[in-house]
Design a protein around this motif. Structure first.
Motif, PDB file in Angstrom:
ATOM      1  N   LEU A  92      -5.096  40.076  46.839  1.00  0.00           N
ATOM      2  CA  LEU A  92      -4.013  39.201  47.290  1.00  0.00           C
ATOM      3  C   LEU A  92      -3.046  39.983  48.175  1.00  0.00           C
ATOM      4  O   LEU A  92      -2.699  41.121  47.871  1.00  0.00           O
ATOM      5  CB  LEU A  92      -3.230  38.643  46.109  1.00  0.00           C
ATOM      6  CG  LEU A  92      -4.021  37.799  45.115  1.00  0.00           C
ATOM      7  CD1 LEU A  92      -4.043  38.448  43.752  1.00  0.00           C
ATOM      8  CD2 LEU A  92      -3.431  36.402  45.007  1.00  0.00           C
ATOM      9  N   GLY A 110      -0.455  35.105  49.242  1.00  0.00           N
ATOM     10  CA  GLY A 110      -1.537  34.376  49.854  1.00  0.00           C
ATOM     11  C   GLY A 110      -2.439  33.794  48.778  1.00  0.00           C
ATOM     12  O   GLY A 110      -2.283  34.095  47.593  1.00  0.00           O
ATOM     13  N   PRO A 111      -3.421  32.981  49.188  1.00  0.00           N
ATOM     14  CA  PRO A 111      -4.306  32.326  48.221  1.00  0.00           C
ATOM     15  C   PRO A 111      -5.330  33.267  47.600  1.00  0.00           C
ATOM     16  O   PRO A 111      -6.007  32.890  46.646  1.00  0.00           O
ATOM     17  CB  PRO A 111      -5.000  31.251  49.062  1.00  0.00           C
ATOM     18  CG  PRO A 111      -4.960  31.784  50.451  1.00  0.00           C
ATOM     19  CD  PRO A 111      -3.685  32.554  50.572  1.00  0.00           C
TER      20      PRO A 111
ATOM     21  N   GLN B  37      -0.304  30.855  38.166  1.00  0.00           N
ATOM     22  CA  GLN B  37      -1.587  31.055  38.831  1.00  0.00           C
ATOM     23  C   GLN B  37      -2.613  30.130  38.205  1.00  0.00           C
ATOM     24  O   GLN B  37      -2.934  30.270  37.026  1.00  0.00           O
ATOM     25  CB  GLN B  37      -2.061  32.503  38.730  1.00  0.00           C
ATOM     26  CG  GLN B  37      -3.347  32.768  39.505  1.00  0.00           C
ATOM     27  CD  GLN B  37      -3.816  34.196  39.388  1.00  0.00           C
ATOM     28  OE1 GLN B  37      -3.685  34.818  38.327  1.00  0.00           O
ATOM     29  NE2 GLN B  37      -4.362  34.758  40.472  1.00  0.00           N
ATOM     30  N   ARG B  41      -6.903  31.348  41.715  1.00  0.00           N
ATOM     31  CA  ARG B  41      -6.147  31.060  42.944  1.00  0.00           C
ATOM     32  C   ARG B  41      -5.011  32.072  43.129  1.00  0.00           C
ATOM     33  O   ARG B  41      -4.812  32.960  42.324  1.00  0.00           O
ATOM     34  CB  ARG B  41      -5.552  29.653  42.833  1.00  0.00           C
ATOM     35  CG  ARG B  41      -6.619  28.575  42.631  1.00  0.00           C
ATOM     36  CD  ARG B  41      -6.934  27.916  43.916  1.00  0.00           C
ATOM     37  NE  ARG B  41      -7.880  26.846  43.793  1.00  0.00           N
ATOM     38  CZ  ARG B  41      -7.609  25.615  44.142  1.00  0.00           C
ATOM     39  NH1 ARG B  41      -6.407  25.288  44.568  1.00  0.00           N
ATOM     40  NH2 ARG B  41      -8.550  24.696  44.094  1.00  0.00           N
ATOM     41  N   GLY B  42      -4.268  31.870  44.238  1.00  0.00           N
ATOM     42  CA  GLY B  42      -3.102  32.701  44.491  1.00  0.00           C
ATOM     43  C   GLY B  42      -1.953  32.351  43.565  1.00  0.00           C
ATOM     44  O   GLY B  42      -2.021  31.400  42.794  1.00  0.00           O
ATOM     45  N   LEU B  43      -0.897  33.159  43.631  1.00  0.00           N
ATOM     46  CA  LEU B  43       0.259  32.949  42.767  1.00  0.00           C
ATOM     47  C   LEU B  43       1.275  32.044  43.432  1.00  0.00           C
ATOM     48  O   LEU B  43       1.568  32.195  44.612  1.00  0.00           O
ATOM     49  CB  LEU B  43       0.915  34.283  42.431  1.00  0.00           C
ATOM     50  CG  LEU B  43       0.311  35.039  41.258  1.00  0.00           C
ATOM     51  CD1 LEU B  43      -1.037  35.609  41.635  1.00  0.00           C
ATOM     52  CD2 LEU B  43       1.250  36.139  40.795  1.00  0.00           C
TER      53      LEU B  43
END
Lengths: 118, 109
Positions: A92, A110-111, B37, B41-43
């Motif tokens: 990330l 970011g994802p 989260q 996936r992202g945070l």
């Protein structure tokens, strides 16, 4: 607040190869960060990337394994070199920006890039 | 390690109940932030509380901070199935963020 995109979103790679992950931000930011999150674990900071200077790596992470580029204030790349199955993680990128608190120091992510090394 | 601890590691509740997660950290901080989260996936940034604040609210979220005990708590009221996720705290000491180990919340419909 900053909006961050990453490419690729996921990849499956062979042992011994390298993968470069891109991080794009929709605004200019001074500091960008790269984290690794191993399966079921918390986030571990790999390095801090400031534009115009060498990245600063955390203990346990070295430039030869995780070279980072920061060519401008909106973009950075992280390369995972000579990969092994132990590198399988989510990677990330994040930036500091002003968020809803109005306080500069909120960190946005970011994802993520989900990497699997076979 | 400067990383914090969170408890519980996992929490399972019924929809409508409240969920409380706790975070402890080791360093002196400038602020503490909570993130959600969803799986893989992202945070998502939820809330930031500064070191001179004791309590902060945002919608169904309530965060407290006790700098003398180096601890923080996140309360989610009237939980929903969509709140199912992992929750992380991150303590910031001006230079770095130190993430807690995370709490996995499961809200059963």
């Amino acid at each position: 607040s900053a909006v961050i995109s990453q490419k690729p979103s996921r990849d499956i790679c062979q042992r011994g190869t390298s993968l470069t992950i891109q991080c794009q931000v929709d605004s200019q930011v001074t500091m960008m960060f790269w984290y690794r999150q191993q399966p079921g674990q918390s986030l571990t900071l790999i390095a801090t990337a400031n534009q115009g200077s060498e990245a600063t790596y955390e203990s346990g992470f070295v430039i030869d394994k995780f070279p980072i580029s920061r060519p401008n204030l909106t973009f950075s790349t992280l390369t995972v070199s000579n990969m092994s199955p132990e590198d399988s993680s989510i990677y990330l990128c994040s930036v500091e920006d002003v968020g809803t608190s109005g306080f500069y120091n909120e960190q946005f992510f970011g994802p993520g890039t989900r990497l699997t090394v076979l | 390690s400067q990383q914090g601890e969170e408890d519980p590691q996992a929490l399972s509740i019924q929809e409508g109940e409240n969920a409380t997660m706790n975070c402890s950290y080791k360093t002196s901080i400038n602020n503490l932030q909570w993130y959600r989260q969803n799986s893989g996936r992202g945070l998502v940034h939820l809330i930031l509380i500064r070191s001179n604040e004791r309590e902060k609210h945002s919608g169904r979220l309530r965060v407290t901070l006790d700098t003398s005990k180096k601890s923080s708590s996140l309360l989610i009221t009237a939980s929903r199935a969509a709140d199912t996720a992992s929750y992380f705290c991150a303590a910031s000491d001006f230079n770095k963020f130190y993430f807690g180990s995370g709490t996995k919340l499961n809200v059963k419909p």
